[in-house]
Design an enzyme around this catalytic site. Structure first.
Site, short mmCIF file in Angstrom:
data_model
loop_
_atom_site.label_atom_id
_atom_site.label_comp_id
_atom_site.label_asym_id
_atom_site.label_seq_id
_atom_site.Cartn_x
_atom_site.Cartn_y
_atom_site.Cartn_z
N VAL A 104 0.87 -1.19 0.00
CA VAL A 104 0.00 0.00 0.00
C VAL A 104 0.90 1.22 0.00
O VAL A 104 1.96 1.22 0.61
CB VAL A 104 -0.96 0.07 1.22
N SER A 105 0.49 2.26 -0.71
CA SER A 105 1.24 3.51 -0.72
C SER A 105 0.58 4.48 0.26
O SER A 105 -0.51 4.22 0.76
CB SER A 105 1.24 4.12 -2.12
N LYS A 106 1.22 5.60 0.50
CA LYS A 106 0.63 6.63 1.36
C LYS A 106 -0.65 7.16 0.74
O LYS A 106 -1.61 7.48 1.43
CB LYS A 106 1.63 7.77 1.56
N ASP A 112 -2.69 5.44 -1.18
CA ASP A 112 -3.72 4.42 -0.98
C ASP A 112 -4.36 4.56 0.39
O ASP A 112 -5.58 4.46 0.55
CB ASP A 112 -3.12 3.01 -1.10
N LYS A 113 -3.51 4.81 1.40
CA LYS A 113 -4.02 4.96 2.77
C LYS A 113 -4.94 6.17 2.88
O LYS A 113 -5.98 6.13 3.52
CB LYS A 113 -2.85 5.09 3.75
#
Length: 225
Positions: free
Chosen positions: A9-11, A13-14
């Protein structure tokens, strides 16, 4: 057949409440059980974008695949591991050479067969095209908002104040500083030299800091008045 899982997950995505690591992990475990794959480990890259393959988790997967310690690599979705079609095709070509099949659950991809390989190539190309189209639309939308002096997210840019309704109005004092920055830039002052001149003159940043950074000056020059 032994398999490795990979999740990410990327930042971003979060921030958008994307697919969590736990969800990806459970999907991979269920898939491997269904396909009779012996899942030995799942590597994760948390809070990392997929700009390239230089991610700790991906490198571990590639290392074990290269050593032929596994038979398959499983991901929840193609964009979890690859960002570009070139990365996808080159990596899976190496997997083929090492005798490792690649599985993507969401797209129902399995490179073991010729048809699976064909659909993998097609899906990777379409996914990259979709990302590029979204990027172009976002860029156009932001450009349109800037032309209308609307705030486009993040902090209020230097040279402006935020008015009710989200409109940006010019800050007279800061606009004078911007014009001075441009003159220094035209006189071939480097970004660091411009910073020193701003500090000498006692000008402060938008946040009230006396210390100026080259990145701040560069953004002001790129954004325009």
């Amino acid at each position: 057949m032994t398999a490795l899982g990979y999740i990410r997950v990327s930042k971003e995505d979060k921030a958008k409440d994307g697919i969590s690591l736990d969800v990806q992990k459970s999907k991979i475990e269920a898939y491997c059980e269904l396909k009779d794959l012996d899942l030995i480990e799942i590597f994760a890259d948390a809070g990392i974008s997929a700009k390239n393959l230089k991610r700790p988790g991906v490198q571990k997967v590639l290392r074990l695949a290269r050593k032929k310690k596994i038979d398959a690599v499983v991901v929840y979705r193609l964009d979890r591991i690859f960002r570009s079609t070139v990365d996808a095709l080159e990596t899976t070509k190496s997997f083929d050479k090492w005798g490792v099949s690649f599985h993507s659950i969401e797209e129902t991809l399995d490179t073991q067969s010729a048809m699976g390989r064909f659909f993998f190539t097609l899906t990777a190309a379409l996914a990259e095209m979709e990302r590029r189209i979204i990027g172009e639309r976002t860029k156009a939308a932001l450009s349109y908002k800037r032309k209308k002096n609307e705030k486009t997210g993040g902090d209020v840019p230097f040279g402006y104040d935020l008015a009710p309704g989200g409109l940006l109005i010019k800050n007279t004092d800061e606009q004078k500083v911007i014009r001075w920055i441009r003159r220094l830039n035209k006189s071939r002052y480097s970004l660091r030299q411009i910073c020193r001149e701003l500090e000498k003159a006692g000008y402060k940043t938008k946040r009230g800091n006396q210390k100026w950074h080259p990145q701040t000056v560069s953004y002001i020059l790129k954004r325009g008045g």
